[in-house]
Design a protein around this motif. Structure first.
Motif, short mmCIF file in Angstrom:
data_model
loop_
_atom_site.label_atom_id
_atom_site.label_comp_id
_atom_site.label_asym_id
_atom_site.label_seq_id
_atom_site.Cartn_x
_atom_site.Cartn_y
_atom_site.Cartn_z
N ARG A 30 0.82 -1.20 0.00
CA ARG A 30 0.00 0.00 0.00
C ARG A 30 0.86 1.26 0.00
O ARG A 30 0.72 2.13 -0.88
CB ARG A 30 -0.92 0.00 1.23
N SER A 31 1.77 1.34 0.96
CA SER A 31 2.55 2.59 1.05
C SER A 31 3.46 2.75 -0.16
O SER A 31 3.66 3.87 -0.65
CB SER A 31 3.35 2.62 2.35
N SER A 32 3.97 1.64 -0.66
CA SER A 32 4.85 1.70 -1.82
C SER A 32 4.07 2.14 -3.07
O SER A 32 4.54 2.97 -3.86
CB SER A 32 5.48 0.32 -2.03
N MET A 33 2.86 1.60 -3.23
CA MET A 33 2.01 1.99 -4.35
C MET A 33 1.67 3.48 -4.27
O MET A 33 1.73 4.20 -5.27
CB MET A 33 0.70 1.19 -4.34
N LEU A 34 1.29 3.92 -3.09
CA LEU A 34 0.91 5.33 -2.92
C LEU A 34 2.05 6.25 -3.34
O LEU A 34 1.84 7.31 -3.93
CB LEU A 34 0.52 5.61 -1.46
N GLU A 35 3.27 5.81 -3.05
CA GLU A 35 4.43 6.60 -3.41
C GLU A 35 4.62 6.63 -4.92
O GLU A 35 4.86 7.67 -5.52
CB GLU A 35 5.66 5.99 -2.74
N VAL A 36 4.52 5.44 -5.52
CA VAL A 36 4.79 5.30 -6.96
C VAL A 36 3.74 6.05 -7.79
O VAL A 36 4.07 6.69 -8.78
CB VAL A 36 4.84 3.81 -7.35
N ILE A 37 2.48 5.96 -7.34
CA ILE A 37 1.39 6.57 -8.11
C ILE A 37 1.61 8.07 -8.30
O ILE A 37 1.17 8.66 -9.29
CB ILE A 37 0.03 6.29 -7.41
N ARG A 38 2.34 8.68 -7.39
CA ARG A 38 2.60 10.13 -7.50
C ARG A 38 3.67 10.48 -8.51
O ARG A 38 3.87 11.65 -8.81
CB ARG A 38 3.03 10.66 -6.12
N GLN A 39 4.41 9.48 -9.01
CA GLN A 39 5.56 9.76 -9.87
C GLN A 39 5.14 10.28 -11.25
O GLN A 39 4.04 10.02 -11.72
CB GLN A 39 6.41 8.49 -10.03
N ASP A 40 6.09 10.95 -11.88
CA ASP A 40 5.81 11.54 -13.18
C ASP A 40 5.47 10.51 -14.25
O ASP A 40 4.63 10.74 -15.10
CB ASP A 40 7.02 12.37 -13.65
N TYR A 41 6.20 9.36 -14.22
CA TYR A 41 5.97 8.41 -15.30
C TYR A 41 4.58 7.80 -15.26
O TYR A 41 4.07 7.31 -16.26
CB TYR A 41 7.05 7.31 -15.33
N ILE A 42 3.95 7.85 -14.09
CA ILE A 42 2.57 7.37 -14.02
C ILE A 42 1.65 8.39 -14.69
O ILE A 42 0.74 8.03 -15.45
CB ILE A 42 2.15 7.16 -12.55
N ARG A 43 1.94 9.67 -14.45
CA ARG A 43 1.16 10.71 -15.11
C ARG A 43 1.33 10.59 -16.63
O ARG A 43 0.38 10.71 -17.38
CB ARG A 43 1.57 12.09 -14.63
N THR A 44 2.57 10.31 -17.06
CA THR A 44 2.83 10.13 -18.48
C THR A 44 2.01 8.98 -19.04
O THR A 44 1.40 9.09 -20.10
CB THR A 44 4.34 9.84 -18.71
N ALA A 45 2.02 7.87 -18.33
CA ALA A 45 1.29 6.69 -18.80
C ALA A 45 -0.19 7.01 -18.93
O ALA A 45 -0.85 6.64 -19.90
CB ALA A 45 1.49 5.53 -17.84
N ARG A 46 -0.71 7.74 -17.95
CA ARG A 46 -2.13 8.12 -18.02
C ARG A 46 -2.36 9.07 -19.19
O ARG A 46 -3.34 8.95 -19.92
CB ARG A 46 -2.56 8.80 -16.72
N ALA A 47 -1.41 10.00 -19.34
CA ALA A 47 -1.57 11.03 -20.37
C ALA A 47 -1.59 10.43 -21.77
O ALA A 47 -2.26 10.93 -22.66
CB ALA A 47 -0.43 12.05 -20.26
N LYS A 48 -0.85 9.34 -21.95
CA LYS A 48 -0.87 8.76 -23.30
C LYS A 48 -2.08 7.85 -23.50
O LYS A 48 -2.17 7.14 -24.49
CB LYS A 48 0.45 8.06 -23.61
N GLY A 49 -3.00 7.86 -22.54
CA GLY A 49 -4.30 7.25 -22.77
C GLY A 49 -4.42 5.80 -22.38
O GLY A 49 -5.36 5.13 -22.80
N LEU A 50 -3.47 5.28 -21.59
CA LEU A 50 -3.59 3.89 -21.16
C LEU A 50 -4.76 3.76 -20.18
O LEU A 50 -5.08 4.70 -19.46
CB LEU A 50 -2.31 3.44 -20.47
N SER A 51 -5.35 2.55 -20.18
CA SER A 51 -6.45 2.33 -19.25
C SER A 51 -5.89 2.33 -17.82
O SER A 51 -4.73 2.02 -17.60
CB SER A 51 -7.11 0.99 -19.53
N GLU A 52 -6.76 2.68 -16.86
CA GLU A 52 -6.32 2.83 -15.48
C GLU A 52 -5.68 1.55 -14.95
O GLU A 52 -4.65 1.57 -14.30
CB GLU A 52 -7.52 3.24 -14.62
#
Lengths: 311, 295
Positions: free
Chosen positions: A195-217
């Protein structure tokens, strides 16, 4: 990478020597004369003396330790004073049972713990998150042997659906309760860490990038976030495997599971030092070896370490 | 970082305890945990006023295996002893183990950690490599090995757990010291001629101690569970002294016929350890930014 692996191996050597020495020293100063346990009561001092000589118990401690180390290097982990069997054989007989139980427990940890951690992190502050957080907090504080007894009472005695003792014919039914008991505390740790590790990772830029390029959640979570979030989790799981076999003493005692933890426990009660030394030593060696494996699998999961080692 | 940032605007002496307390007070779960701990300590202190020791250790043939009632709130065991009285008196063992065993671990650990972190060099390597050996032991396995050598009894439980705990405190405190001693105020203290002991006690210690407090809360919980486990296995506290762990061991043959014998001691252990876990969690949250990766 190879240099890194070699260095980690070299670092393990003094620990192995220190551990063997510490265990040996502890057993050496154990009160009680091991020679007396080999002979019948009322044996004459001459007989005792001959027994001591035969087993090398009359030599000073450093001679005994040197001899012991020499034997270890040749795969000889000593002989049980009580059963007059090589320790390695006694361990071999029971080790698979413990390993199997630990593997099942590890699977429960990995699947249940990681799943609970992901859900908890992704659906933060939801009902499920609160449920996971609450139950993991309680499990962390749970005395494992009491939890094991509760499982016995409810599933074995009250509901009568699962066996509560021994491993019978080795059917999966015998594994269920001991494995759950063994996995319980660690599953909670894995879930909290994920949980804590995921919460940390979700905030990272590359996750925003992945979302931005339209990948499903779910693709973002499972493919991009999880692999990075799992790095500390893999460490814990690897370390757990050794720890599981160690803490299996309680579970194996409650469920009369014919594993290595029970062998060691019985040997300590019966003052059978070679079995304890050999048994604990094998457990510790497994623990140290698993640490190495975990460190090396790190380099696969996190290339930053690989590059760092090359400098 | 510019030096201007490090100069405090309002030079106020803030104690680490007050810092932690302020943060903790806002956390309901942690306050609940603290309540449980305070309750436990009060029960242990006032055990003679709450329950009779005779009922906890005697033999009462007429009262054997009675279920919970007004007379015996938690029922009686196979020797007719009052389970409630045994739980109350057993709290003394747990509190003592929590205080003394962890105390031993902290004293040795802080001493070793301070030398290791402050001195560095050979002493550091020596202490940390020794600690590595202790980390290689699965905790309970080490405790069992030590207990068999020393023999059963509460004093030896203190020693066994203390011996195992020191390495964790040493490593943690060493890490804290390493990060604190780089600060300018340490350099400043040295510049005005403060000795090593003074620098350690007055400048490094107060700034490096917070993570140790968090870990101490956690390890009291671990120590209590370990004592229960040792007593459960028959090599911890010996009869007639009541311990929650040995009560659980005694209850095993009566699991089907007198389950209250196992419900109450187990629940008590769970609640007690939960109290420490919640407080440790709360403290960790207060200190989180500094603690990540250390605990």
């Amino acid at each position: 990478m190879l240099v890194y692996i070699a260095r980690r191996f070299l670092q393990a050597i003094p620990v192995v020597i220190g551990v063997t020495f510490l265990i040996f020293l502890l057993m050496f100063i154990l009160p009680g004369d091991p020679a007396r346990m080999l002979v019948q009561k009322g044996a004459s001092p001459e007989v005792l003396q001959r027994v001591r000589e035969a087993y090398g118990l009359d030599k000073p401690w450093y001679v005994q330790y040197g001899k012991y180390m020499w034997k270890l290097l040749h795969g000889d982990f000593g002989t049980s004073i009580r059963y007059r069997r090589p320790v390695i054989d006694m361990m071999k007989d029971h080790y698979p049972n413990s390993v199997r139980l630990a593997l099942v427990a590890l699977m429960i940890e990995a699947v249940l713990g990681v799943a609970a951690g992901i859900i908890s992190a992704v659906k933060r502050y939801s009902f499920l998150d609160v449920l996971v957080t609450l139950s993991t907090t309680i499990l962390v504080a749970m005395p494992i042997f009491w939890f094991a007894m509760l499982l016995q009472v409810f599933f074995g005695l009250k509901l009568g659906v699962l066996p509560i003792s021994g491993m019978g014919n080795g059917s999966w039914r015998y594994y269920v309760l001991p494995a759950i008991a063994l996995a319980s505390v660690h599953t909670a740790f894995v879930a909290r860490l994920t949980r804590s590790s995921m919460l940390e990772v979700i905030r990272q830029d590359y996750i925003r990038t992945a979302r931005a390029k339209g990948l499903s959640e779910w693709r973002v979570i499972l493919k991009h976030a999880l692999k990075n979030a799992l790095i500390p989790v893999v460490t814990i799981l690897g370390l757990d495997f050794g720890g599981l076999i160690g803490s299996a003493i309680l579970t194996e005692t409650v469920f009369s599971w014919p594993g290595v933890g029970r062998v060691i426990y019985l040997a300590i009660l019966q003052r059978d030092p070679p079995v304890v030394v050999g048994g604990v030593l094998i457990l510790v060696l497994v623990f140290i070896f698993l640490n190495l494996v975990v460190d090396i699998s790190y380099t696969y999961l996190d290339p930053r370490i690989r590059y760092g080692a090359r400098k | 970082m510019s030096n201007a940032k490090r100069i405090p605007v309002f030079p106020e002496r803030v104690s680490v305890w007050r810092d932690l307390w302020r943060g903790l007070r806002r956390n309901k779960l942690a306050m609940f945990g603290l309540g449980v701990i305070v309750f436990l300590v009060l029960v242990a202190i006032f055990a003679p006023l709450i329950a009779s020791y005779d009922e906890a250790v005697g033999f009462y043939p007429d009262e054997i295996l009675k279920p919970p009632s007004f007379e015996h709130l938690m029922g009686t065991d196979d020797l007719g002893r009052d389970v409630f009285a045994r739980v109350v008196w057993g709290s003394r063992v747990s509190v003592e183990v929590g205080v003394v065993a962890v105390g031993i671990g902290i004293v040795i650990g802080l001493f070793m950690g301070a030398i290791s972190g402050y001195r560095g060099g050979v002493a550091d390597s020596l202490i940390m490599r020794t600690a590595d050996i202790f980390f290689a032991f699965p905790y309970l396995l080490g405790a069992i090995a030590i207990m068999t050598i020393l023999g059963p009894g509460i004093i030896n439980v203190f020693i066994a757990i203390g011996i195992l705990e020191w390495a964790y405190f040493a490593r943690l405190f060493r890490g804290c010291i390493l990060s604190v001693k780089e600060n300018d105020y340490v350099e400043a203290a040295r510049a005005i001629g403060a000795g090593d002991v003074r620098i350690l006690l007055h400048h490094i210690f107060p700034n490096a101690i917070a993570p140790v407090i968090v870990y101490a809360a956690m390890s009291v919980g671990i120590a209590i569970i370990t004592e229960a486990a040792l007593s459960f296995l028959g090599i911890g506290v010996q009869p007639p002294q009541p311990s929650w762990g040995s009560m659980l061991a005694d209850s095993r043959p009566f699991m089907a016929t007198a389950p209250w014998m196992m419900y109450f001691p187990g629940l008590t252990i769970l609640m007690t350890v939960l109290g420490f876990v919640l407080v440790a969690d709360g403290l960790r949250n207060v200190l989180d930014p500094r603690l990540r990766g250390l605990l």
